[in-house]
Scaffold this motif. Structure first.
Motif, PDB file in Angstrom:
ATOM      1  N   ARG A 118       0.851  -1.196   0.000  1.00  0.00           N
ATOM      2  CA  ARG A 118       0.000   0.000   0.000  1.00  0.00           C
ATOM      3  C   ARG A 118       0.882   1.239   0.000  1.00  0.00           C
ATOM      4  O   ARG A 118       1.805   1.364   0.808  1.00  0.00           O
ATOM      5  CB  ARG A 118      -0.927   0.032   1.209  1.00  0.00           C
ATOM      6  N   ALA A 119       0.567   2.166  -0.944  1.00  0.00           N
ATOM      7  CA  ALA A 119       1.282   3.432  -1.049  1.00  0.00           C
ATOM      8  C   ALA A 119       0.247   4.537  -1.144  1.00  0.00           C
ATOM      9  O   ALA A 119      -0.304   4.786  -2.227  1.00  0.00           O
ATOM     10  CB  ALA A 119       2.205   3.447  -2.268  1.00  0.00           C
ATOM     11  N   GLY A 120      -0.055   5.170  -0.039  1.00  0.00           N
ATOM     12  CA  GLY A 120      -1.040   6.240  -0.036  1.00  0.00           C
ATOM     13  C   GLY A 120      -2.418   5.736  -0.382  1.00  0.00           C
ATOM     14  O   GLY A 120      -2.941   4.799   0.234  1.00  0.00           O
ATOM     15  N   ALA A 121      -3.036   6.338  -1.398  1.00  0.00           N
ATOM     16  CA  ALA A 121      -4.387   5.961  -1.800  1.00  0.00           C
ATOM     17  C   ALA A 121      -4.413   4.785  -2.754  1.00  0.00           C
ATOM     18  O   ALA A 121      -5.492   4.398  -3.212  1.00  0.00           O
ATOM     19  CB  ALA A 121      -5.091   7.154  -2.445  1.00  0.00           C
ATOM     20  N   CYS A 122      -3.273   4.210  -3.072  1.00  0.00           N
ATOM     21  CA  CYS A 122      -3.203   3.101  -4.022  1.00  0.00           C
ATOM     22  C   CYS A 122      -2.697   1.843  -3.324  1.00  0.00           C
ATOM     23  O   CYS A 122      -1.923   1.901  -2.375  1.00  0.00           O
ATOM     24  CB  CYS A 122      -2.293   3.441  -5.206  1.00  0.00           C
ATOM     25  N   VAL A 123      -3.141   0.709  -3.849  1.00  0.00           N
ATOM     26  CA  VAL A 123      -2.665  -0.605  -3.412  1.00  0.00           C
ATOM     27  C   VAL A 123      -2.020  -1.278  -4.613  1.00  0.00           C
ATOM     28  O   VAL A 123      -2.555  -1.215  -5.727  1.00  0.00           O
ATOM     29  CB  VAL A 123      -3.808  -1.456  -2.841  1.00  0.00           C
ATOM     30  N   LEU A 124      -0.859  -1.882  -4.391  1.00  0.00           N
ATOM     31  CA  LEU A 124      -0.085  -2.472  -5.475  1.00  0.00           C
ATOM     32  C   LEU A 124       0.014  -3.980  -5.277  1.00  0.00           C
ATOM     33  O   LEU A 124       0.390  -4.448  -4.194  1.00  0.00           O
ATOM     34  CB  LEU A 124       1.324  -1.885  -5.549  1.00  0.00           C
ATOM     35  N   LEU A 204      -1.696  -3.375 -10.833  1.00  0.00           N
ATOM     36  CA  LEU A 204      -1.357  -4.769 -11.125  1.00  0.00           C
ATOM     37  C   LEU A 204      -0.023  -4.762 -11.856  1.00  0.00           C
ATOM     38  O   LEU A 204       0.035  -4.441 -13.045  1.00  0.00           O
ATOM     39  CB  LEU A 204      -2.451  -5.427 -11.967  1.00  0.00           C
ATOM     40  N   VAL A 205       1.041  -5.102 -11.142  1.00  0.00           N
ATOM     41  CA  VAL A 205       2.399  -4.996 -11.661  1.00  0.00           C
ATOM     42  C   VAL A 205       2.899  -6.395 -12.017  1.00  0.00           C
ATOM     43  O   VAL A 205       3.150  -7.217 -11.132  1.00  0.00           O
ATOM     44  CB  VAL A 205       3.338  -4.325 -10.640  1.00  0.00           C
ATOM     45  N   GLY A 206       3.039  -6.680 -13.291  1.00  0.00           N
ATOM     46  CA  GLY A 206       3.546  -7.968 -13.735  1.00  0.00           C
ATOM     47  C   GLY A 206       2.452  -8.847 -14.322  1.00  0.00           C
ATOM     48  O   GLY A 206       1.257  -8.700 -14.039  1.00  0.00           O
ATOM     49  N   ALA A 216      -6.935 -10.715 -17.330  1.00  0.00           N
ATOM     50  CA  ALA A 216      -6.582 -10.119 -18.618  1.00  0.00           C
ATOM     51  C   ALA A 216      -5.220 -10.672 -19.055  1.00  0.00           C
ATOM     52  O   ALA A 216      -4.594 -11.470 -18.365  1.00  0.00           O
ATOM     53  CB  ALA A 216      -6.555  -8.590 -18.527  1.00  0.00           C
ATOM     54  N   ASP A 217      -4.769 -10.222 -20.224  1.00  0.00           N
ATOM     55  CA  ASP A 217      -3.488 -10.671 -20.762  1.00  0.00           C
ATOM     56  C   ASP A 217      -2.610  -9.465 -21.057  1.00  0.00           C
ATOM     57  O   ASP A 217      -2.888  -8.342 -20.601  1.00  0.00           O
ATOM     58  CB  ASP A 217      -3.699 -11.520 -22.025  1.00  0.00           C
ATOM     59  N   ASP A 218      -1.541  -9.696 -21.834  1.00  0.00           N
ATOM     60  CA  ASP A 218      -0.590  -8.619 -22.104  1.00  0.00           C
ATOM     61  C   ASP A 218      -1.198  -7.474 -22.906  1.00  0.00           C
ATOM     62  O   ASP A 218      -0.682  -6.352 -22.875  1.00  0.00           O
ATOM     63  CB  ASP A 218       0.628  -9.181 -22.858  1.00  0.00           C
ATOM     64  N   GLU A 219      -2.285  -7.732 -23.630  1.00  0.00           N
ATOM     65  CA  GLU A 219      -2.907  -6.663 -24.410  1.00  0.00           C
ATOM     66  C   GLU A 219      -3.541  -5.591 -23.524  1.00  0.00           C
ATOM     67  O   GLU A 219      -3.827  -4.494 -23.990  1.00  0.00           O
ATOM     68  CB  GLU A 219      -3.966  -7.247 -25.348  1.00  0.00           C
ATOM     69  N   ALA A 220      -3.786  -5.922 -22.253  1.00  0.00           N
ATOM     70  CA  ALA A 220      -4.402  -4.955 -21.337  1.00  0.00           C
ATOM     71  C   ALA A 220      -3.380  -4.092 -20.607  1.00  0.00           C
ATOM     72  O   ALA A 220      -3.774  -3.265 -19.781  1.00  0.00           O
ATOM     73  CB  ALA A 220      -5.269  -5.697 -20.315  1.00  0.00           C
ATOM     74  N   LEU A 221      -2.082  -4.266 -20.893  1.00  0.00           N
ATOM     75  CA  LEU A 221      -1.064  -3.483 -20.195  1.00  0.00           C
ATOM     76  C   LEU A 221      -1.223  -1.995 -20.492  1.00  0.00           C
ATOM     77  O   LEU A 221      -1.602  -1.600 -21.598  1.00  0.00           O
ATOM     78  CB  LEU A 221       0.332  -3.958 -20.595  1.00  0.00           C
ATOM     79  N   LEU A 222      -0.931  -1.190 -19.491  1.00  0.00           N
ATOM     80  CA  LEU A 222      -1.007   0.279 -19.560  1.00  0.00           C
ATOM     81  C   LEU A 222      -2.442   0.755 -19.786  1.00  0.00           C
ATOM     82  O   LEU A 222      -2.674   1.826 -20.336  1.00  0.00           O
ATOM     83  CB  LEU A 222      -0.088   0.828 -20.652  1.00  0.00           C
ATOM     84  N   ARG A 223      -3.414  -0.049 -19.343  1.00  0.00           N
ATOM     85  CA  ARG A 223      -4.822   0.319 -19.451  1.00  0.00           C
ATOM     86  C   ARG A 223      -5.492   0.136 -18.081  1.00  0.00           C
ATOM     87  O   ARG A 223      -4.973  -0.555 -17.208  1.00  0.00           O
ATOM     88  CB  ARG A 223      -5.546  -0.535 -20.493  1.00  0.00           C
ATOM     89  N   GLU A 224      -6.667   0.764 -17.944  1.00  0.00           N
ATOM     90  CA  GLU A 224      -7.458   0.610 -16.738  1.00  0.00           C
ATOM     91  C   GLU A 224      -8.449  -0.537 -16.915  1.00  0.00           C
ATOM     92  O   GLU A 224      -9.057  -0.673 -17.981  1.00  0.00           O
ATOM     93  CB  GLU A 224      -8.211   1.900 -16.414  1.00  0.00           C
ATOM     94  N   LEU A 225      -8.608  -1.354 -15.854  1.00  0.00           N
ATOM     95  CA  LEU A 225      -9.472  -2.525 -15.912  1.00  0.00           C
ATOM     96  C   LEU A 225     -10.485  -2.450 -14.778  1.00  0.00           C
ATOM     97  O   LEU A 225     -10.096  -2.414 -13.601  1.00  0.00           O
ATOM     98  CB  LEU A 225      -8.653  -3.820 -15.778  1.00  0.00           C
ATOM     99  N   TRP A 234      -5.105  -0.758 -12.622  1.00  0.00           N
ATOM    100  CA  TRP A 234      -4.232  -0.261 -13.684  1.00  0.00           C
ATOM    101  C   TRP A 234      -3.159  -1.310 -13.920  1.00  0.00           C
ATOM    102  O   TRP A 234      -2.382  -1.649 -13.009  1.00  0.00           O
ATOM    103  CB  TRP A 234      -3.614   1.083 -13.289  1.00  0.00           C
ATOM    104  N   ALA A 235      -3.116  -1.865 -15.132  1.00  0.00           N
ATOM    105  CA  ALA A 235      -2.191  -2.941 -15.472  1.00  0.00           C
ATOM    106  C   ALA A 235      -0.920  -2.375 -16.067  1.00  0.00           C
ATOM    107  O   ALA A 235      -0.977  -1.605 -17.031  1.00  0.00           O
ATOM    108  CB  ALA A 235      -2.849  -3.913 -16.456  1.00  0.00           C
ATOM    109  N   ILE A 236       0.226  -2.741 -15.498  1.00  0.00           N
ATOM    110  CA  ILE A 236       1.520  -2.273 -16.007  1.00  0.00           C
ATOM    111  C   ILE A 236       2.475  -3.473 -16.087  1.00  0.00           C
ATOM    112  O   ILE A 236       2.260  -4.499 -15.425  1.00  0.00           O
ATOM    113  CB  ILE A 236       2.119  -1.165 -15.116  1.00  0.00           C
ATOM    114  N   PRO A 237       3.533  -3.377 -16.901  1.00  0.00           N
ATOM    115  CA  PRO A 237       4.487  -4.489 -17.004  1.00  0.00           C
ATOM    116  C   PRO A 237       5.202  -4.740 -15.680  1.00  0.00           C
ATOM    117  O   PRO A 237       5.213  -3.909 -14.770  1.00  0.00           O
ATOM    118  CB  PRO A 237       5.455  -4.022 -18.101  1.00  0.00           C
TER     119      PRO A 237
END
Length: 269
Positions: A118-124, A204-206, A216-225, A234-237
């Motif tokens: 948890r970092a502030g208002a976000c959870v990772l 969502l990291v990784g 989701a899959d790799d096509e959803a990276l850098l998008r909001e789900l 938020w999906a990121i690599p």
């Protein structure tokens, strides 16, 4: 001590739909009232007794004595020609049963390790590249701190529970395939979000985090789900991939500029 999320995963894997503990379990959800009601006993209907009917055997009719005029005639059998002899019909062979379709082989259990922070208002939900918790001098952890500073979040995230390691068991008949892993990860994250307070955005990291928490899959990276029961993610690599492919950092920064107002806006719900 097994927590509620892991307990639900065990019961779901064993295909237990309803259960009732003998004692109060720690961290358990309240029991449903309808499970505590004892079913009413079902009374079997009384067997009906048919009245006995006394039956008297009927007397056999008397056969009249044969007379000379009423002698039975002997039928005359005319032999058929050989050409008209009836050919015996061969019995039809029973239809062979169709072979059963082969069952699809079960998918092997996936292997991954995830850490919830948890970092502030976000959870990772972060994939651990080495399978071990992030150390203060790990390159992956230093990169994560840079991402948090760029996002305007505290760069010293707090741990939320122990890492999630899958598969849970090294053997046995328990189903530990992708569907069971997805249900367990989503239940684990939902329970932690409920305990730690509201979250404006779930990172969502990784790849494992995107696949088993975001479905989701790799096509959803850098998008909001939008995820049911988890909110917006938020999906990121992964951190290891970002370190190996520097060009992704520029794409990540451009995507972050579009979504960072979600957790920076104080009026956001």
């Amino acid at each position: 001590m097994i927590e509620e999320a892991r307990r639900r995963a065990y019961l779901g894997a064993m295909q237990v739909a309803s259960w009732l503990p003998r004692v109060v379990l720690p961290f358990a959800a309240p029991s449903r009232p309808q499970l505590l009601e004892a079913p009413e006993p079902v009374q079997a209907p009384a067997p009906s007794v048919a009245p006995e009917v006394a039956s008297t055997p009927a007397a056999a009719p008397e056969r009249p004595a044969p007379t000379p005029e009423a002698r039975p005639s002997i039928p005359v059998v005319v032999p058929r020609p050989a050409a008209q002899a009836r050919t015996p019909v061969a019995a039809e062979a029973p239809a062979e049963a169709e072979p059963a379709a082969p069952r699809a082989p079960a998918e092997p259990p996936p292997r991954f390790t995830l850490q919830l922070l948890r970092a502030g208002a976000c959870v990772l939900l972060v994939e651990l590249p080495t399978g071990e918790p992030l150390a203060s001098r790990d390159p992956a952890y230093l990169l994560l701190k840079d991402l948090l500073r760029a996002a305007g979040l505290p760069d010293s995230p707090q741990l939320l529970g122990e890492p999630v390691r899958w598969p849970l068991l090294s053997g046995g008949n328990m189903d530990q395939g992708p569907q069971a892993a997805r249900e367990f990860v989503q239940g684990f994250v939902a329970a932690r979000l409920e305990d730690s307070g509201p979250c404006r955005c779930l990172w969502l990291v990784g790849r494992p985090a995107v696949r088993f928490a975001g479905e989701a899959d790799d096509e959803a990276l850098l998008r909001e789900l939008p995820i049911e029961e988890l909110g917006v993610a938020w999906a990121i690599p992964g951190l290891e991939r970002l370190s190996d492919e520097p060009a992704l950092k520029g794409e990540l920064w451009r995507a972050m500029r579009r979504v960072r107002q979600r957790w920076l806006d104080q009026d956001a719900e």
